[in-house]
Scaffold this active site. Structure first.
Site, PDB file in Angstrom:
ATOM      1  N   GLU A   1      29.461  45.020  27.627  1.00  0.00           N
ATOM      2  CA  GLU A   1      29.094  46.386  27.637  1.00  0.00           C
ATOM      3  C   GLU A   1      28.076  46.791  26.950  1.00  0.00           C
ATOM      4  O   GLU A   1      27.734  45.882  25.851  1.00  0.00           O
ATOM      5  CB  GLU A   1      30.479  46.873  26.983  1.00  0.00           C
ATOM      6  CG  GLU A   1      30.670  48.496  27.313  1.00  0.00           C
ATOM      7  CD  GLU A   1      31.639  49.168  26.880  1.00  0.00           C
ATOM      8  OE1 GLU A   1      31.274  50.295  26.207  1.00  0.00           O
ATOM      9  OE2 GLU A   1      32.682  48.458  26.311  1.00  0.00           O
TER      10      GLU A   1
ATOM     11  N   ARG B   1      39.379  34.032  20.191  1.00  0.00           N
ATOM     12  CA  ARG B   1      38.226  34.557  19.829  1.00  0.00           C
ATOM     13  C   ARG B   1      37.518  33.680  18.602  1.00  0.00           C
ATOM     14  O   ARG B   1      37.972  32.940  18.066  1.00  0.00           O
ATOM     15  CB  ARG B   1      38.356  36.093  18.955  1.00  0.00           C
ATOM     16  CG  ARG B   1      38.715  37.194  19.833  1.00  0.00           C
ATOM     17  CD  ARG B   1      38.868  38.394  18.932  1.00  0.00           C
ATOM     18  NE  ARG B   1      37.551  39.061  18.794  1.00  0.00           N
ATOM     19  CZ  ARG B   1      37.060  39.907  19.815  1.00  0.00           C
ATOM     20  NH1 ARG B   1      37.710  40.147  20.847  1.00  0.00           N
ATOM     21  NH2 ARG B   1      36.040  40.450  19.684  1.00  0.00           N
TER      22      ARG B   1
ATOM     23  N   LYS C   1      31.235  45.324  16.655  1.00  0.00           N
ATOM     24  CA  LYS C   1      30.098  45.790  17.158  1.00  0.00           C
ATOM     25  C   LYS C   1      29.668  47.360  16.252  1.00  0.00           C
ATOM     26  O   LYS C   1      28.556  47.439  16.070  1.00  0.00           O
ATOM     27  CB  LYS C   1      30.037  46.079  18.737  1.00  0.00           C
ATOM     28  CG  LYS C   1      29.571  44.943  19.403  1.00  0.00           C
ATOM     29  CD  LYS C   1      29.263  45.610  20.977  1.00  0.00           C
ATOM     30  CE  LYS C   1      29.750  44.591  21.806  1.00  0.00           C
ATOM     31  NZ  LYS C   1      30.161  45.433  23.463  1.00  0.00           N
TER      32      LYS C   1
HETATM   33  P1  ATP Z   1      33.618  46.268  22.470  1.00  0.00           P
HETATM   34  O1  ATP Z   1      34.323  46.026  23.884  1.00  0.00           O
HETATM   35  O2  ATP Z   1      34.824  46.700  21.466  1.00  0.00           O
HETATM   36  O3  ATP Z   1      32.518  47.088  22.840  1.00  0.00           O
HETATM   37  P2  ATP Z   1      33.506  43.473  22.614  1.00  0.00           P
HETATM   38  O4  ATP Z   1      33.029  42.697  21.366  1.00  0.00           O
HETATM   39  O5  ATP Z   1      34.630  43.060  23.171  1.00  0.00           O
HETATM   40  O6  ATP Z   1      33.298  44.933  22.018  1.00  0.00           O
HETATM   41  P3  ATP Z   1      32.010  43.250  25.185  1.00  0.00           P
HETATM   42  O7  ATP Z   1      30.646  43.509  25.343  1.00  0.00           O
HETATM   43  O8  ATP Z   1      33.114  44.069  25.842  1.00  0.00           O
HETATM   44  O9  ATP Z   1      32.116  43.499  23.517  1.00  0.00           O
HETATM   45  O10 ATP Z   1      32.180  41.621  25.167  1.00  0.00           O
HETATM   46  C1  ATP Z   1      31.696  40.981  26.153  1.00  0.00           C
HETATM   47  C2  ATP Z   1      32.317  39.614  26.318  1.00  0.00           C
HETATM   48  O11 ATP Z   1      32.605  38.989  25.288  1.00  0.00           O
HETATM   49  C3  ATP Z   1      33.940  39.691  26.744  1.00  0.00           C
HETATM   50  O12 ATP Z   1      34.369  39.125  27.642  1.00  0.00           O
HETATM   51  C4  ATP Z   1      34.583  39.538  25.250  1.00  0.00           C
HETATM   52  O13 ATP Z   1      35.949  39.022  25.629  1.00  0.00           O
HETATM   53  C5  ATP Z   1      33.802  38.604  24.756  1.00  0.00           C
HETATM   54  N1  ATP Z   1      33.862  38.541  23.113  1.00  0.00           N
HETATM   55  C6  ATP Z   1      33.607  39.207  22.493  1.00  0.00           C
HETATM   56  N2  ATP Z   1      33.951  39.145  21.095  1.00  0.00           N
HETATM   57  C7  ATP Z   1      34.221  37.764  21.242  1.00  0.00           C
HETATM   58  C8  ATP Z   1      34.441  36.807  20.108  1.00  0.00           C
HETATM   59  N3  ATP Z   1      34.669  37.109  18.986  1.00  0.00           N
HETATM   60  N4  ATP Z   1      34.858  35.511  20.786  1.00  0.00           N
HETATM   61  C9  ATP Z   1      34.691  35.207  21.853  1.00  0.00           C
HETATM   62  N5  ATP Z   1      34.422  36.030  22.932  1.00  0.00           N
HETATM   63  C10 ATP Z   1      34.235  37.483  22.450  1.00  0.00           C
END
Ligand code: ATP
Ligand code: MG
Length: 592
Positions: free
Chosen positions: A40, A277, A287
């Protein structure tokens, strides 16, 4: 003996099985493995995202498939072009080569809308005009079933009309939602008539004011995957109990589809697979919190070298290989764990140890004068001595370093009254100056505060190159215990060097008091000026590897790995310490 092949992780095993069964097509067909990274655009990428990038792009590469970069830009409120640009740059830097154009979920809004209309037509979705709070109240709890909305069984025609009205701006924000009609009593709360669309009367950074409704993640995500023909839709573990919904939406669209159906052919149904994760000690992957650190100026920006953003790690001197190794080795599993910070640092040490050229530099300089230099030739002469560029890589060769009467050494390599175990310099003691000569301290000066201002030594011309002198008449061999780094005062440059410590003092920031900022480390940045570096460091030399990102990295002997900061110029060189040579932090922590 050769190492056994490393065990294949569970996702590789799933793909192996899919290929064996021909689930997605025949091997060699590029669509047999199609993965994506779906960020995102609401912040910079952090090392957790790097795990997803490396995993998804790595699998596509391993199986000869395709990897896509898709922005999940379904929320107009928080998204900005700056984030789109930084994410593209970071994915590229990480080596995630995406196939074709950068994709945007917002490009699929018209298709998603059509499918939503189709679900209403099939009696599988309805417009609910109750306020948000009411809807939440009716969801029930883990122990209580939910209560159906009074709008749940409204006529299909009515829902179609109201959905059209939602789309064209006929409702205020929160005035109505489109919900899937699933099961208000489902033990999985995600299936209690989840919201598919909400009204947000806000322009979107790519679609302008075309839309007044925006899709929810659960509805949108599987459709995006379907449109792109993603085979393995990898996401983190918290989505495990969203998977039934992911599948329900695709099945709902496919209901009554097929040859001859007025709705058309069935659509592609990707397989959602959840993995653990990446979580790291002494930091946060939130974030929202990383943004707070930037907005409240606790750090200098998203790419502050203390941040665990990809941009911050890059500026710190991390290589993509080190990051890739660290995040993949942390494990592709079904169990979340907290990774030891030292593991990340060791991944960098391992990589740079093999590649980074060695140089000499002095961070806290004190003058050392060789008083008998003039006894063996012109006192102003500079001798060139060969210094090894990389003991791990013979092909890196040597470079000449200049040695003369006046040198800089590290202030803490000298003690006026050293204890016995201090194997460095003190009055009457002899040490080796790396690649040069052995010197013996004869005298020193201090200022009014007792601070050493100059150290005087004699050198032994027979120790040239740092070798032991020949045995004396009685056959005794002289030995030295310590080897110090140094730079020639006549052939060095001044530099600013930034040393970093962890941004937080606690392994789980915020756990102590509930307030993460309480655990910020006030001493996470130390800026040293007037450091002395050997002059050769200014210009790239043939022994330096071709760093693909153009960031020049070195080991300063005995001090750690360093890189030039992006703000560095030839007139004002600035180095960042990427990591120390050993895990000095763990030792310090154990002491206190
Ligand atoms: P949010 O959705 O709360 O803004 P997010 O960290 O999930 O935060 P995204 O932009 O949705 O951000 O993440 C993009 C991709 O990165 C998603 O597929 C998510 O599952 C993956 N991702 C995010 N954080 C981690 C992590 N700590 N370890 C592995 N993959 C991650
Ligand atoms: Mg997310």
């Amino acid at each position: 003996m050769t190492d056994p092949a490393p065990a294949r992780h569970f996702i590789q095993q799933i793909i192996d099985a899919d290929i064996a069964s021909g689930k997605w097509g025949t091997p060699g067909d590029r669509t047999v493995v199609t993965t994506r990274f779906p960020p995102e655009p609401n912040g910079y990428l952090h090392i957790g995202h790097a795990k997803s990038v490396c995993l998804n792009s790595g699998l596509a590469k391993e199986f000869g498939g395709r990897f896509y970069l898709r922005f999940d830009d379904t929320n107009p409120a928080k998204e900005e072009q700056e984030f789109v640009d930084s994410i593209c740059a970071d994915v590229e830097w990480l080596g995630g080569e995406w196939h074709g154009p950068v994709r945007f979920a917002s490009d699929y809004f018209p298709q998603m809308y059509e499918w939503a209309v189709e679900l209403i037509q099939k009696g599988l979705a309805y417009v609910d005009e109750q306020p948000h709070d009411k809807i939440r109240e009716q969801r029930g709890s883990l122990t209580e079933p939910g209560t159906p909305s009074p709008y749940r069984d409204r006529p299909i025609e009515e829902s179609l009309a109201q959905f059209e009205k939602m789309k064209s701006g006929g409702f205020p924000d929160g005035g109505a939602v489109l919900r899937a009609k699933i099961d208000m009593a489902s033990p999985n709360m995600n299936l209690r008539d989840p919201v598919m669309y909400r009204v947000i009367n806000k322009p979107h950074h790519r679609t302008g004011s075309t839309w007044h409704i925006y899709p929810m993640y659960d509805w949108a995500h599987g459709l995006e995957d379907s449109i792109e023909g993603i085979t393995h839709s990898l996401c983190t573990l918290e989505f495990e109990n969203h998977r039934p919904l992911y599948d329900w939406f695709i099945n709902a669209i496919n209901q009554d589809r097929g040859p001859g159906s007025k709705f058309g052919e069935k659509i592609h149904h990707s397989q959602q697979i959840e993995f653990s994760r990446y979580n790291l000690e002494y930091t946060t992957m939130s974030k929202r919190f990383l943004k707070l650190l930037v907005d409240e100026k606790h750090v200098e920006g998203w790419d502050d070298p203390r941040m665990i953003t990809v941009a911050g790690l890059r500026r710190r001197g991390y290589t993509r290989e080190a990051i890739r190794n660290a995040v993949i080795e942390a494990g592709i599993t079904k169990y979340n764990a907290l990774t030891d910070f030292t593991k990340l640092e060791n991944a960098l040490r391992d990589d740079l140890n093999t590649r980074a050229p060695r140089r000499m530099g002095v961070l806290d300089p004190v003058k050392l004068v060789i008083t008998n230099w003039g006894d063996h030739g012109d006192p102003s002469r500079l001798e060139e001595l060969p210094a090894i560029n990389n003991p791990e890589d013979e092909s890196a060769g040597t470079r000449p370093v200049k040695f003369g009467r006046e040198l800089w050494i590290e202030r803490d390599d000298f003690m006026i009254d050293p204890p016995k175990k201090f194997f460095r310099l003190g009055p009457g003691r002899e040490v080796r100056l790396r690649y040069a000569y052995w010197v013996t301290c004869t005298d020193f000066d201090t200022d009014a505060d007792g601070r050493v201002t100059e150290i005087r030594c004699t050198y032994d011309p027979q120790t040239r190159g740092g070798d032991a002198p020949p045995p004396d008449a009685d056959g005794n061999v002289r030995k030295v215990k310590g080897t110090l780094h140094w730079v020639s005062a006549a052939d060095c440059i001044d530099a600013t060097v930034r040393l970093f410590d962890r941004l937080f003092t606690e392994p789980r920031p915020g756990k102590r008091t509930g307030e993460i900022l309480d655990d910020l480390n006030p001493d996470s940045l130390k800026t040293l000026t007037g450091c002395k570096l050997e002059r050769s460091i200014l210009k790239p030399t043939p022994d330096e590897p071709a760093w693909p990102d153009g960031i020049r990295r070195f080991q300063l002997e005995r001090l750690g790995y360093f890189c030039f900061d992006k703000a560095s110029t030839p007139d004002n060189p600035i180095l960042n310490r990427s990591v120390t040579l050993k895990d000095s932090w763990a030792k310090e922590a154990a002491k206190s």
